[in-house]
Write an enzyme that holds these catalytic residues in place. Structure first.
Site, PDB file in Angstrom:
ATOM      1  N   TYR A 172      -2.009  -0.455  10.236  1.00 20.64           N
ATOM      2  CA  TYR A 172      -2.134  -0.889   8.840  1.00 20.64           C
ATOM      3  C   TYR A 172      -0.919  -0.414   8.044  1.00 20.64           C
ATOM      4  CZ  TYR A 172      -3.751  -1.196   4.030  1.00 20.64           C
ATOM      5  OH  TYR A 172      -3.834  -1.468   2.686  1.00 20.64           O
ATOM      6  N   SER A 195       0.852  -1.184   0.000  1.00 11.50           N
ATOM      7  CA  SER A 195       0.000   0.000   0.000  1.00 11.50           C
ATOM      8  C   SER A 195       0.889   1.235   0.000  1.00 11.50           C
ATOM      9  CB  SER A 195      -0.913   0.028   1.229  1.00 11.50           C
ATOM     10  OG  SER A 195      -1.572   1.283   1.348  1.00 11.50           O
TER      11      SER A 195
END
Length: 274
Positions: free
Chosen positions: A150, A137
């Site tokens: 995350y 990501s």
């Protein structure tokens, strides 16, 4: 650009939704025998043709990972591509996130990307060809406030991929880490928010941050477009080691490398921590 015809058999994790599902379908339509694996398979669609097979896989279960890898290798005699897309996100202030919640995030997103590697790498080394694609990501490169764990899990995935690439290159095996930015997937609605973050001193700022994330994601790239871009790089004879999806995030990535850290943190803070 000539297509790499050596990629004949692929395993895609997290293939019941999002980028994993779109990429599994894209590869199958291009003639690759694809094993689409996920914990929940109800949403897996079968494209025209018989190239896509579904398997139940829990990346948090070592035995499940070993059995899936062994099954594919036994049936096909090879495994050319592993795409690891399984994962989820938690949001909330660091102070309000329990150690169990943080551990669960790392367990799936990071350790879940390790459990398949020993068996898959052994097969790829023996056949002297293979490609490992890990879906990271942009948050792994540009950590996002109120999504710290995350971000940390995806930074770990990126570091793992970059280190692994040098280890396995002499055996004809390559790696690629894909760093999507905002993408329209079920990730938005399935994001877990820590209960304490909605009641603590961080509640207002955390809420605004999550709203901003959700809005940007739902206005982002479609999974079909993301899959087409990733597939086009997969089929290159020399896939890139790092792939940022979208011009905006390529620009962000460049800015992070060139601009002072204080300025980058200021901009990110305005967007997600105000």
């Amino acid at each position: 650009m000539k297509r790499n015809g050596q990629i004949k058999v692929a395993l895609v994790t997290g293939a019941s939704s999002g980028i994993g599902q779109a990429l599994a379908e894209n590869l199958a339509k291009q003639g690759v025998t694809v094993y689409a694996a996920a914990r929940r398979l109800e949403n897996t669609r079968h494209p025209d043709g018989g190239n896509l097979h579904t398997l139940r896989l829990d990346v948090n279960d070592q035995l499940s990972c070993e059995q899936v890898a062994q099954q594919i290798i036994a049936e096909e005699g090879r495994l050319d591509l592993l795409v690891q897309s399984a994962g989820f996100g938690i949001a909330g202030a660091v102070e309000d996130t329990s150690i169990d919640q943080a551990r669960g995030q790392m367990e799936t997103n990071f350790f879940g990307s390790i459990r398949l590697l020993p068996a898959v790498l052994e097969q790829m080394r023996n056949q002297k060809f293979g490609l490992i694609v890990n879906i990271g990501s942009v948050a792994g490169q540009i950590p996002i406030p109120f999504q710290a764990y995350y971000s940390a899990s995806k930074a770990a995935v990126s570091a793992l991929t970059l280190a692994l690439a040098n280890e396995i290159k002499p055996f004809g095996v390559r790696c690629m880490v894909v760093q999507p930015g905002d993408t329209r997937t079920g990730f938005t609605t399935s994001r877990e928010v820590t209960d304490r973050s909605l009641k603590s001193v961080y509640a207002d700022r955390c809420g605004r941050s999550i709203e901003r994330m959700a809005r940007d994601e739902q206005n982002g790239m479609t999974t079909e477009v993301a899959a087409r871009v990733i597939a086009s790089r997969i089929f290159r004879r020399r896939p890139p080691l790092l792939l940022n999806l979208g011009l905006v995030y390529k620009a962000f990535s460049l800015a992070v490398r060139l601009l002072p850290l204080r300025l980058v943190r200021f901009v990110v803070g305005l967007m997600y921590a105000a």
